[in-house]
Scaffold this active site. Structure first.
Site, short mmCIF file in Angstrom:
data_model
loop_
_atom_site.label_atom_id
_atom_site.label_comp_id
_atom_site.label_asym_id
_atom_site.label_seq_id
_atom_site.Cartn_x
_atom_site.Cartn_y
_atom_site.Cartn_z
N LYS A 74 0.94 -1.31 0.10
CA LYS A 74 -0.02 0.04 -0.10
C LYS A 74 0.86 1.12 0.02
O LYS A 74 1.80 1.20 0.98
CB LYS A 74 -0.91 0.05 1.18
N ARG A 92 -11.49 1.22 6.17
CA ARG A 92 -10.57 0.47 6.49
C ARG A 92 -10.09 0.55 7.85
O ARG A 92 -9.75 -0.38 8.78
CB ARG A 92 -9.40 0.09 5.33
N HIS A 108 -12.17 14.09 9.57
CA HIS A 108 -12.71 13.38 8.40
C HIS A 108 -12.84 11.80 9.11
O HIS A 108 -13.84 11.03 8.80
CB HIS A 108 -11.67 13.39 7.57
#
Lengths: 311, 311
Positions: free
Chosen positions: B67, B108, B135
């Site tokens: 990632k 996630r 957020h």
């Protein structure tokens, strides 16, 4: 945000790449080492631990991204090595492009060694000795013969048969005379030596090397790997891609007190190169992400250029 | 070799992801920590050093990849965070898929905290306190309210205005009553506390925490970051995603002698979870690549499923 991705597949990059593109990208990458950054290399593995991957990342003015190299030694239907370069947009950090580049990676690695030859070897270098007869060695010969007026190639392999087969292939591809040779003879006769092996001990003796020789060594890229004799360093000028990395995982891990000069500094005019026609110059390549990022960018540029009908 | 790539764009992954998918992927990832591997995290930057990226890589039985998370703080036209997940084929090491997943990444991360709540919080947990109004905090509330019968949400923010606005949004999205509250009141009243801040010092006092409380802390993911009071650990059962990492860059960097239990071990039945209704349970999330690889795989699976007309 778009729903498409800028992607160059393995087959497409293999068709786009050539020695000139790789050499220009290497030059750009080495020049970028002065101001660019490279980050720690990750060596990972899959559930089957022999299946390994490496992550090399870096950034420079207009480059930021990652090269994922993989080596699955048990592959039979597909190549064991693969390479995926992920470019981020330097302006936003978002995904910019993905380039598969296994074949291009062989050109990229050879281009670094050829760039060192172009920068450090005597202009009149005519005899190239290549030690190693594997996949990478072919690309090394292809790249070096473009930057010097090479007239013959000597091939040192672990077996006479593979060396002979390799020499035959060199002649077929380059038109140059090529022959198998013993290491001692071949090193002594060389103007340029390129080593491209997975050796873990020196491939030749230091005193076989004649004055004026240039050596580009690409094999050492991990702990324990070694192609060159440490005794050579006392009478040679030492160069590499990234000094810290070269002392950690490259040839100079075996000579911690060595102070190799970054090739990028020579290219930028910030450091001297070959001092005289008699000097021995040694270049150690351990590889860095900016090479991959510059390569991917060059491949993208060439594709755009071709799509616009310029070639 | 093909000339196309399996690719899910940001807009597509944002449309595919939901709490259920993220929770299932989190469960799979945490279970995989027992036998899977994660490799050192790279923190890199662009030519502008404030523009940062991280590389997290890992592998498990049927997963291997990387990632790439990026954070470009000056972005105005596009989000500051982005996330690109590169999956390799475990059988060959070759590039298998690329998934952009910035929005999915928020799901996630929240799913890990919700998975800890689902595993460790009292079944009758009804009051959720969220500390942080950014957020990520929105996604944390969305995820936790799906795994426990939450009846009200208390919101702790640095300013009453942002806390009130966040509470209004929670009610609009979940239908649950939500209100701003002081940290002391909100922590004392909570069955579940979720912290989602960038704090570098404890957000509350240890003695404000009532028996029976579960705390999921997601903020600490780097040196110097801290959300929880160390004094709490003496009377709490401690859990985390990856113990070594949690002690290096997570909450437990501030309590080196702590011995947090891997949540994956609890899920697998190899370690106990909550010991009693009065126990205080703490879960520290610092994030690991298998979450991303499982998430990307789940997104690919759902897309295939939808393309086949099953949904």
């Amino acid at each position: 945000m778009t729903d498409s991705i800028t992607f160059i597949s393995e087959s497409e990059s293999a068709a786009l790449v050539d020695e000139d593109l790789a050499l220009a990208a290497a030059r750009e990458a080495f020049l970028a080492t002065a101001t660019g950054s490279t980050f720690p290399v990750v060596i990972g593995h899959a559930a089957v631990p022999d299946n390994r991957f490496t992550l090399k990342s870096g950034s420079a003015d207009d480059l930021v991204g990652v090269k994922i190299g993989s080596y699955w030694p048990g592959n039979t239907e597909v190549p064991r090595h693969s390479s995926t370069i992920v470019l981020l947009d330097p302006a936003t950090g978002r995904l910019a492009a993905v380039v598969e580049a296994a074949t291009a990676n062989a050109y990229r690695t050879a281009a670094a060694d050829a760039l060192a030859v172009d920068t450090l070897a005597r202009p009149d270098s005519r005899t190239l000795t290549v030690i190693g007869t594997g996949h990478q060695a072919r690309y090394e010969v292809g790249a070096v013969t473009r930057v010097r007026p090479i007239e013959r190639v000597l091939v040192v392999g672990r077996s006479p048969d593979t060396a002979r087969a390799f020499a035959t292939e060199v002649t077929a591809r380059t038109g140059l005379p090529a022959e198998p040779a013993e290491a001692r003879t071949a090193v002594a006769a060389a103007d340029v030596v390129v080593t491209a092996t997975t050796a873990r001990q020196p491939l030749f003796d230091a005193d076989w090397v004649a004055p004026g020789t240039h050596i580009s060594a690409m094999g050492a890229d991990g702990p324990g790997k070694q192609e060159l004799p440490v005794a050579l360093y006392d009478r040679a000028s030492l160069f590499c891609d990234l000094p810290d990395q070269s002392r950690t995982i490259g040839e100079f891990q075996h000579a911690p007190s060595a102070a190799p000069v970054a090739l990028g500094a020579v290219l930028a005019g910030d450091a001297g190169g070959r001092g005289s026609a008699e000097a021995i110059t040694v270049f150690d390549s351990s590889g860095f992400a900016l090479q991959d990022l510059a390569l991917a960018t060059a491949l993208l540029r060439r594709r755009t250029h071709r799509q616009e009908g310029h070639e």
